[in-house]
Design an enzyme around this catalytic site. Structure first.
Site, PDB file in Angstrom:
ATOM      1  N   HIS A 474       1.082  -1.116   0.510  1.00  9.19           N
ATOM      2  CA  HIS A 474      -0.295  -0.062  -0.241  1.00  9.19           C
ATOM      3  C   HIS A 474       1.337   1.255  -0.011  1.00  9.19           C
ATOM      4  O   HIS A 474       0.878   1.886  -1.539  1.00  9.19           O
ATOM      5  CB  HIS A 474      -0.783  -0.033   1.667  1.00  9.19           C
ATOM      6  CG  HIS A 474      -2.275   0.834   1.558  1.00  9.19           C
ATOM      7  ND1 HIS A 474      -3.255   1.012   1.022  1.00  9.19           N
ATOM      8  CD2 HIS A 474      -1.882   2.646   1.751  1.00  9.19           C
ATOM      9  CE1 HIS A 474      -3.567   2.398   1.145  1.00  9.19           C
ATOM     10  NE2 HIS A 474      -2.578   2.802   1.412  1.00  9.19           N
ATOM     11  N   GLU A 475       2.041   1.602   0.794  1.00 14.58           N
ATOM     12  CA  GLU A 475       3.037   2.059   0.925  1.00 14.58           C
ATOM     13  C   GLU A 475       3.462   2.959  -0.397  1.00 14.58           C
ATOM     14  O   GLU A 475       3.810   3.901  -0.783  1.00 14.58           O
ATOM     15  CB  GLU A 475       3.545   2.543   2.774  1.00 14.58           C
ATOM     16  CG  GLU A 475       2.443   2.468   3.338  1.00 14.58           C
ATOM     17  CD  GLU A 475       1.651   3.666   3.573  1.00 14.58           C
ATOM     18  OE1 GLU A 475       1.840   4.412   2.981  1.00 14.58           O
ATOM     19  OE2 GLU A 475       0.365   3.216   4.366  1.00 14.58           O
ATOM     20  N   HIS A 478       1.353   4.649  -2.750  1.00 18.90           N
ATOM     21  CA  HIS A 478       1.645   5.861  -2.396  1.00 18.90           C
ATOM     22  C   HIS A 478       3.031   6.379  -2.787  1.00 18.90           C
ATOM     23  O   HIS A 478       3.758   7.434  -4.071  1.00 18.90           O
ATOM     24  CB  HIS A 478       1.464   6.265  -1.476  1.00 18.90           C
ATOM     25  CG  HIS A 478       0.398   6.381  -0.672  1.00 18.90           C
ATOM     26  ND1 HIS A 478      -0.757   6.626  -0.996  1.00 18.90           N
ATOM     27  CD2 HIS A 478      -0.090   5.734   0.008  1.00 18.90           C
ATOM     28  CE1 HIS A 478      -2.079   7.014  -0.640  1.00 18.90           C
ATOM     29  NE2 HIS A 478      -1.751   6.196   0.745  1.00 18.90           N
ATOM     30  N   HIS A 481       3.534   6.501  -6.994  1.00 19.99           N
ATOM     31  CA  HIS A 481       3.114   8.148  -6.882  1.00 19.99           C
ATOM     32  C   HIS A 481       3.584   9.027  -7.422  1.00 19.99           C
ATOM     33  O   HIS A 481       3.780   9.875  -8.295  1.00 19.99           O
ATOM     34  CB  HIS A 481       1.275   8.354  -6.494  1.00 19.99           C
ATOM     35  CG  HIS A 481       0.887   9.203  -6.869  1.00 19.99           C
ATOM     36  ND1 HIS A 481      -1.181   9.261  -6.260  1.00 19.99           N
ATOM     37  CD2 HIS A 481       0.430   9.017  -8.408  1.00 19.99           C
ATOM     38  CE1 HIS A 481      -1.936   9.924  -6.839  1.00 19.99           C
ATOM     39  NE2 HIS A 481      -0.548   9.741  -8.244  1.00 19.99           N
TER      40      HIS A 481
END
Length: 685
Positions: A474-475, A478, A481
């Site tokens: 998940h991290e 990010h 991105h």
């Protein structure tokens, strides 16, 4: 010598960033930003154009942004009394400065004048987006207010920054203030070996226990708390930990009750000053949901779809406990739900989360994730030796990332384990924004990912739960991105997007944690190197949506509470805020006896920042709709299909906030999002 906080070197010298230098660095960065803004406002409105006004404003705060990012990051990972004092001395100045920018009348006059120039009207792409977003941001922050209201708004913003910082400190301090030392091993029956060893090591680090007479130390940090709540047979142990956890933020000297009311009142006042009926509408005006009513309608719609399954799951758990204990069917205590749910899952699927842990050694998980990034997105990630890149703690690792063309797209730090000086949870952040430069070069980005995952025990690597594996992916989403951003305007790059869109890149990465093909790249037994046995994998998948309605409802309860708190004036809520919240959450909370206390006093997502996730917690579920739907393309066209990966980079990861989020989603999927994909994935249809 120049203050090291002000150095803009890509490789940060963390050892030189000492608390005594914070205030002077921030003062210097503020002076630099103020000087640059003064240069913009010194020109007449007739001379203002896009470059010398909009782009100049973008560049005016770069030094301040990078300096303050280092300070706030260190407060998250290396908290100390001296650093906290320095941070809190600088915080009001930074908050006041940031609040003052949209309220600067000469600056606003020049921005409006520049926006009307024919050349500005003819802008396209990210520059047109930047112009529109800047004007909207200024209006939303009070640029059109009369002078006296602007002054009140400035004061209000500074006050909010101080109150939310104090709230955050209270949660951290209350969490760290509690420990449970156990010397009777009988109380620890049922705990997995790794949890026992971690608790023993935690006690040993505090000088407690010995080889002959060991002691075990438990804290409220999740890697310590969670195994005890799920596996400890001793109900009194679970009750003790639960009782400590739910009172975080409620007791002097770390009480947050009054802070919550003050924060809500100030947010409501801010919304009213800016012409909005409530804070939710103010916050959501430029997000995908557009206003509080639409966000609430989305939450209510999902609630109605999972309500029956949620009631069934709650009843099943009560019946299962009764069957196992020979007692009548009755409400469970809140410290029993996780424990009995784990027992039911094991009984129903012959599956215990702990069976997976040996297959998830942290180094292997990270290496496998990097291999997935190589196959899907054409990225190469390499770890730099400790001597080549300084970090803020010996456990922290530093990596370079290159794309398929060999370009250094960015670098990042990874800090995965709990420390008392580090805040809880998991997060990604950025320190430097690179991307396309005016001279045609592309500068690398610099970011970081942090967590509070199970630490190594003795000579054994950190062995993770599957949920912790999802947290890493998940991290990392990010982080991609940020690092893959190709937007020339820094404030539009990467994660600087609408908050109900920002979780799409992170949550989509979690999907690779459930596919056999991708698991085989990183789920390897830490001793034998074997992949997860087929039978265990089948049980894991069968158990995947176990109590999914309950997990969904938990998120919906948080989102509903958040929206209700920010859709109503605090005066409406009466003297007992917890009772008011509980009344709003009828049908959202797992029925227990006694009822669980509400969590507004420790809900850092909502109250540890002047805005943060306030009125935006629904974003997690909103973005889950996006990620579940977007992943259907990978499922259909190939998990490691580089063409689909390229499309996701080109249409989503690289574009930041350079276009409307819905436009970016449609560019990748060819149509608007479909809610059904989420319900199907969760097994709720």
């Amino acid at each position: 010598m120049e203050n090291p906080f002000l150095l803009r070197s890509f490789h940060i010298r963390w050892s030189q960033l000492t608390p005594d230098l914070v205030v002077s660095a921030v003062d210097a960065a503020l002076a630099d930003a103020e000087s640059r803004i003064a240069t913009i406002t010194a020109q007449g409105p007739e001379a203002a154009d896009y470059a010398n006004t909009f782009l100049a404003l973008e560049q005016a705060t770069e030094l301040l942004n990078e300096t303050w990012a280092k300070v706030t990051h260190l407060t998250s990972v290396a908290d100390s009394p001296a650093l906290r004092e320095a941070h809190n001395a600088a915080l009001p100045k930074v908050s006041a400065f940031q609040a003052k920018i949209p309220l600067n009348e000469p600056l606003w006059i020049r921005l409006k004048a520049a926006s009307l120039r024919p050349a500005a009207q003819a802008l396209e792409g990210e520059h047109r987006r930047f112009l529109a977003e800047t004007l909207a941001e200024f209006r939303q922050q009070g640029a059109d207010l009369p002078k006296e209201k602007k002054a009140r708004l400035e004061a209000l913003q500074a006050h909010l920054a101080q109150l939310t910082q104090k709230y955050s400190e209270n949660v951290l301090d209350a969490t760290n203030a509690w420990e449970l030392i156990v010397t009777d091993v009988e109380r620890l029956r049922g705990l997995p070996a790794h949890a026992l060893e971690s608790a023993r090591q935690s006690a040993a680090k505090k000088g407690l226990g010995s080889e002959e007479n060991p002691a075990w130390r438990f804290t409220l940090h999740m890697p310590s708390q969670e195994p005890a709540m799920l596996y400890a047979e001793d109900e009194s142990l679970r009750r003790e930990i639960w009782t400590a956890a739910v009172v975080v933020g409620t007791q002097v000297p770390h009480a947050n009750q009054e802070l919550v009311r003050k924060i809500l009142a100030l947010r409501q006042e801010k919304a009213a000053l800016l012409g909005q009926p409530h804070f939710a509408d103010l916050v959501l005006e430029r997000r995908m949901a557009r206003n509080g009513a639409q966000a609430l309608a989305f939450i209510k719609d999902l609630h109605s779809r999972v309500q029956a399954a949620f009631a069934r799951e709650s009843r099943e758990l009560e019946e299962f406990k009764a069957q196992q204990t020979g007692q009548p069917v009755s409400r469970l205590a809140p410290w029993e739900t996780g424990f009995w749910a784990e027992k039911l899952r094991k009984a129903r699927y012959d599956f215990d989360e702990e069976q997976l842990r040996p297959y998830f050694p942290l180094p292997g998980v990270v290496a496998g994730m990097f291999e997935i990034a190589r196959r899907v997105f054409g990225l190469r990630v390499t770890e730099l030796p400790a001597a080549a890149a300084e970090t803020w703690h010996p456990e922290v690792k530093f990596y370079d990332m290159h794309d398929a063309a060999g370009r250094h797209v960015g670098s990042f730090y990874a800090d995965w384990h709990p420390r008392e000086s580090k805040r809880g949870g998991a997060w990604m952040n950025y320190l430097i924004t690179g991307g396309p430069q005016p001279d045609g070069r592309r500068a690398p980005h610099l970011g970081l990912i942090c967590g509070n995952l199970t630490p190594p025990a003795g000579d054994r690597p950190a062995l993770l739960t599957h949920n912790e594996v999802e947290t890493i992916f998940h991290e990392f989403g990010h982080l991609l991105h940020h690092l893959l951003g190709e937007v020339g305007i820094k404030s539009l790059n990467g994660v600087n997007v609408a908050w109900d869109f920002v979780e799409l890149p992170s949550q989509i990465m979690e999907n690779w944690c459930w596919e056999r093909e991708s698991l085989d790249l990183f789920a390897r037994h830490h001793e034998t190197g074997a992949t997860i046995p087929e039978e265990l994998f089948r049980r894991m998948i069968a158990a995947k949506n176990f109590r999914s309605a309950s997990f969904t409802m938990r998120q919906l309860a948080f989102a509903r509470m958040d929206l209700d708190l920010h859709l109503h004036p605090v005066e409406e809520m009466g003297s007992d805020l917890a009772a008011w919240i509980r009344g709003r959450l009828q049908g959202y909370l797992t029925p227990t006896e006694p009822a669980s206390p509400t969590m507004e006093n420790r809900f850092t997502h909502l109250f540890a920042d002047p805005v943060g996730y306030a009125a935006g917690y629904y974003s997690y579920k909103w973005a889950e709709v996006l990620d579940a739907d977007a992943f259907t393309r990978f499922k259909r066209e190939g998990l490691f299909n580089p063409a689909v990966g390229r499309d996701f980079v080109n249409h989503v990861l690289s574009r930041g906030n350079s276009a409307e989020p819905m436009e970016l989603f449609k560019a990748f999927m060819g149509r608007p999002p479909d809610l059904q994909a989420l319900l199907l994935r969760a097994g709720l249809v």
